[in-house]
Design a protein around this motif. Structure first.
Motif, PDB file in Angstrom:
ATOM      1  N   GLU A  20       4.657  -8.512  -0.234  1.00 21.50           N
ATOM      2  CA  GLU A  20       4.914  -9.656   0.766  1.00 21.50           C
ATOM      3  C   GLU A  20       3.194  -9.203   1.594  1.00 21.50           C
ATOM      4  OE1 GLU A  20       6.307  -9.832   5.238  1.00 21.50           O
ATOM      5  OE2 GLU A  20       6.887  -8.016   4.292  1.00 21.50           O
ATOM      6  N   PRO A  21       2.945 -10.528   1.892  1.00 26.53           N
ATOM      7  CA  PRO A  21       1.213 -10.960   2.117  1.00 26.53           C
ATOM      8  C   PRO A  21       0.800 -10.275   3.210  1.00 26.53           C
ATOM      9  CG  PRO A  21       2.507 -13.155   1.764  1.00 26.53           C
ATOM     10  CD  PRO A  21       3.395 -12.200   1.812  1.00 26.53           C
ATOM     11  N   ILE A  22      -0.078  -9.960   2.666  1.00 30.78           N
ATOM     12  CA  ILE A  22      -1.327  -8.763   4.063  1.00 30.78           C
ATOM     13  C   ILE A  22      -1.003  -9.100   5.676  1.00 30.78           C
ATOM     14  CG2 ILE A  22      -2.954  -9.222   3.411  1.00 30.78           C
ATOM     15  CD1 ILE A  22      -2.318  -5.701   3.563  1.00 30.78           C
ATOM     16  N   LEU A  23      -0.764 -10.467   5.274  1.00 31.71           N
ATOM     17  CA  LEU A  23      -1.458 -11.379   6.807  1.00 31.71           C
ATOM     18  C   LEU A  23       0.226 -11.918   7.587  1.00 31.71           C
ATOM     19  CD1 LEU A  23      -4.059 -13.139   6.349  1.00 31.71           C
ATOM     20  CD2 LEU A  23      -4.393 -11.085   7.096  1.00 31.71           C
ATOM     21  N   THR A  24       1.413 -11.638   6.713  1.00 30.29           N
ATOM     22  CA  THR A  24       2.249 -12.045   7.029  1.00 30.29           C
ATOM     23  C   THR A  24       2.933 -12.049   8.223  1.00 30.29           C
ATOM     24  OG1 THR A  24       3.171 -12.756   5.105  1.00 30.29           O
ATOM     25  CG2 THR A  24       4.785 -12.626   6.544  1.00 30.29           C
ATOM     26  N   LEU A  25       3.408 -11.872   9.477  1.00 29.02           N
ATOM     27  CA  LEU A  25       3.297 -11.146  10.724  1.00 29.02           C
ATOM     28  C   LEU A  25       5.199 -10.780  10.625  1.00 29.02           C
ATOM     29  CD1 LEU A  25       1.635 -13.606  13.860  1.00 29.02           C
ATOM     30  CD2 LEU A  25       1.074 -11.668  12.434  1.00 29.02           C
ATOM     31  N   PRO A  26       5.352  -9.198  11.258  1.00 30.25           N
ATOM     32  CA  PRO A  26       6.240  -8.649  11.333  1.00 30.25           C
ATOM     33  C   PRO A  26       6.951  -9.405  12.293  1.00 30.25           C
ATOM     34  CG  PRO A  26       4.994  -7.283  11.942  1.00 30.25           C
ATOM     35  CD  PRO A  26       4.111  -8.414  11.639  1.00 30.25           C
ATOM     36  N   GLY A  27       7.937  -9.501  12.062  1.00 33.64           N
ATOM     37  CA  GLY A  27       9.329  -9.858  13.070  1.00 33.64           C
ATOM     38  C   GLY A  27       8.817  -9.560  14.641  1.00 33.64           C
ATOM     39  N   ALA A  28       8.413  -7.791  14.999  1.00 33.54           N
ATOM     40  CA  ALA A  28       8.525  -6.908  16.343  1.00 33.54           C
ATOM     41  C   ALA A  28       7.387  -8.221  16.731  1.00 33.54           C
ATOM     42  CB  ALA A  28       8.158  -5.895  15.920  1.00 33.54           C
ATOM     43  N   LEU A  29       6.283  -8.215  15.902  1.00 27.25           N
ATOM     44  CA  LEU A  29       5.704  -8.539  16.692  1.00 27.25           C
ATOM     45  C   LEU A  29       5.061 -10.281  16.704  1.00 27.25           C
ATOM     46  CD1 LEU A  29       1.880  -7.789  17.687  1.00 27.25           C
ATOM     47  CD2 LEU A  29       1.486  -8.909  15.401  1.00 27.25           C
ATOM     48  N   THR A  30       5.898 -10.473  16.239  1.00 27.24           N
ATOM     49  CA  THR A  30       6.197 -12.145  16.339  1.00 27.24           C
ATOM     50  C   THR A  30       7.056 -12.379  17.477  1.00 27.24           C
ATOM     51  OG1 THR A  30       6.092 -12.741  13.932  1.00 27.24           O
ATOM     52  CG2 THR A  30       6.661 -14.428  15.824  1.00 27.24           C
ATOM     53  N   ALA A  31       8.089 -11.464  18.030  1.00 23.79           N
ATOM     54  CA  ALA A  31       8.475 -11.340  19.166  1.00 23.79           C
ATOM     55  C   ALA A  31       7.770 -11.109  20.107  1.00 23.79           C
ATOM     56  CB  ALA A  31      10.175 -10.790  18.563  1.00 23.79           C
ATOM     57  N   TYR A  32       7.043 -10.308  20.011  1.00 22.56           N
ATOM     58  CA  TYR A  32       5.845  -9.970  21.568  1.00 22.56           C
ATOM     59  C   TYR A  32       4.975 -10.536  22.096  1.00 22.56           C
ATOM     60  CZ  TYR A  32       2.342  -6.731  23.630  1.00 22.56           C
ATOM     61  OH  TYR A  32       1.877  -6.067  24.370  1.00 22.56           O
ATOM     62  N   ALA A 112       3.670  -2.826  14.125  1.00 23.79           N
ATOM     63  CA  ALA A 112       4.976  -2.865  14.063  1.00 23.79           C
ATOM     64  C   ALA A 112       5.768  -3.251  12.870  1.00 23.79           C
ATOM     65  CB  ALA A 112       4.984  -4.281  14.181  1.00 23.79           C
ATOM     66  N   ARG A 113       5.139  -2.495  11.550  1.00 25.74           N
ATOM     67  CA  ARG A 113       5.306  -2.635  10.360  1.00 25.74           C
ATOM     68  C   ARG A 113       6.015  -1.349   9.602  1.00 25.74           C
ATOM     69  NH1 ARG A 113       4.472  -7.018   6.783  1.00 25.74           N
ATOM     70  NH2 ARG A 113       2.804  -8.536   7.819  1.00 25.74           N
ATOM     71  N   ARG A 114       5.327  -0.534  10.557  1.00 30.06           N
ATOM     72  CA  ARG A 114       5.198   1.551  10.518  1.00 30.06           C
ATOM     73  C   ARG A 114       6.204   1.707  11.555  1.00 30.06           C
ATOM     74  NH1 ARG A 114       1.866   4.655   8.032  1.00 30.06           N
ATOM     75  NH2 ARG A 114       1.801   7.317   8.824  1.00 30.06           N
ATOM     76  N   PHE A 115       6.424   1.205  12.544  1.00 30.22           N
ATOM     77  CA  PHE A 115       6.744   1.911  13.331  1.00 30.22           C
ATOM     78  C   PHE A 115       8.725   1.283  13.486  1.00 30.22           C
ATOM     79  CE2 PHE A 115       3.654   3.273  16.819  1.00 30.22           C
ATOM     80  CZ  PHE A 115       3.448   4.708  15.597  1.00 30.22           C
ATOM     81  N   GLY A 116       8.402   0.183  13.330  1.00 33.11           N
ATOM     82  CA  GLY A 116       9.952  -0.711  13.603  1.00 33.11           C
ATOM     83  C   GLY A 116      10.276  -0.994  14.819  1.00 33.11           C
ATOM     84  N   ALA A 117      10.687  -2.213  14.835  1.00 35.61           N
ATOM     85  CA  ALA A 117      10.627  -2.694  16.128  1.00 35.61           C
ATOM     86  C   ALA A 117      10.786  -2.018  17.661  1.00 35.61           C
ATOM     87  CB  ALA A 117      11.403  -4.170  16.071  1.00 35.61           C
ATOM     88  N   VAL A 118      12.153  -1.518  17.355  1.00 39.92           N
ATOM     89  CA  VAL A 118      12.132  -0.259  18.425  1.00 39.92           C
ATOM     90  C   VAL A 118      11.386   0.663  18.860  1.00 39.92           C
ATOM     91  CG1 VAL A 118      13.548   1.425  19.597  1.00 39.92           C
ATOM     92  CG2 VAL A 118      14.620  -0.848  18.322  1.00 39.92           C
ATOM     93  N   ARG A 119      10.615   1.198  17.933  1.00 42.52           N
ATOM     94  CA  ARG A 119       9.194   2.496  17.706  1.00 42.52           C
ATOM     95  C   ARG A 119       8.115   1.004  19.313  1.00 42.52           C
ATOM     96  NH1 ARG A 119      11.638   5.333  13.669  1.00 42.52           N
ATOM     97  NH2 ARG A 119      12.006   7.501  14.089  1.00 42.52           N
TER      98      ARG A 119
END
Length: 265
Positions: A20-32, A112-119
């Motif tokens: 996955e490209p390093i600059l692709t935003l994870p879903g949790a951050l996108t939602a935030y 966000a990638r490390r913690f996951g959405a809830v954390r």
């Protein structure tokens, strides 16, 4: 004389791991970020409604002033609780949002990638509350509301420093794909505070915030001063509370994973 060579079917190529490209935003951050953007549509409301929104959901230190008698702030008792977090989702203008999102892209994405959405969402709430508390302790009688995600953004920057310079992470020289870069073993707090790159980052970060505070610099074209004490509160919370949210197993030898030119001590 002609010899015939039997046809040999080509061997299938092994499946290569998808990176996955390093600059692709994870879903949790996108939602935030989308949540902040949607909430900012409040500026389209009539002025009195917009001011009411800030009064009810912004953090106002004077709301907790025990010397006030018979003074009711909008939101009542409930606002004394939820505004420790909700203020961080309100912003003064687009420049304010852009500044925070700019710093969230590298640091918030890795976290966000490390913690996951809830954390991740819990971490953003806790660091926001820590920033509000720091502002309250230093502005006990202030009537001006505090808004903005800067305390949480500062918290993500501090927390990311616990693993950012480890070999393979997003600020190291040998990083790989985004998910792998975000899940390298973290340094302990002691190891981090002995690392020269982490200490350099801390020194620059605190110096910049002190400059903002001393000269009362503002963001954007509006007269919106920076609540730098809230930044420091969120930053310290992110640095100190990182291990409570981190799901990646820790190792006593994390410092050995630092690049050769980045000694752990």
């Amino acid at each position: 004389m002609v010899s015939s060579v039997p046809d040999v079917p080509p061997r299938p190529l092994p499946d290569l791991p998808q990176r996955e490209p390093i600059l692709t935003l994870p879903g949790a951050l996108t939602a935030y970020v989308l949540l902040i953007a949607v909430i900012h549509l409040r500026v389209l409301l009539p002025v009195e409604w917009e001011e009411w929104t800030v009064d009810v959901f912004g953090f106002i230190p004077k709301r907790y002033d025990s010397t006030l008698m018979d003074v009711d702030f909008p939101g009542g008792t409930g606002a004394k609780i939820w505004t420790f977090v909700t203020y961080s989702l309100l912003h003064a203008n687009l420049a304010h949002i852009g500044f925070n999102v700019l710093w969230l892209l590298p640091f918030g994405s890795a976290l966000a990638r490390r913690f996951g959405a809830v954390r991740f969402f819990m971490f953003m709430a806790v660091t926001a509350a820590a920033g509000a508390l720091a502002h309250l302790l230093t502005h006990e009688h202030a009537l001006a509301p505090v808004i903005g995600a800067s305390a949480s953004v500062s918290g993500t920057m501090a927390a990311a420093m616990r693993f950012a310079f480890v070999r393979g992470s997003f600020l190291s020289f040998g990083r790989s794909d985004a998910d792998a870069a975000a899940k390298v073993p973290a340094l302990s707090l002691v190891q981090a505070l002995r690392n020269r790159r982490v200490l350099s980052f801390l020194a620059v970060w605190f110096a910049v915030n002190i400059v903002f505070g001393v000269w009362s610099l503002s963001i954007g074209t509006e007269n919106v001063n920076v609540a730098w004490q809230a930044h420091i509160g969120g930053f310290l919370a992110g640095l100190l509370l990182f291990a409570l949210f981190d799901p990646v197993p820790h190792t006593k030898h994390a410092a050995a994973a630092l690049p050769p030119d980045l000694p752990g001590r």
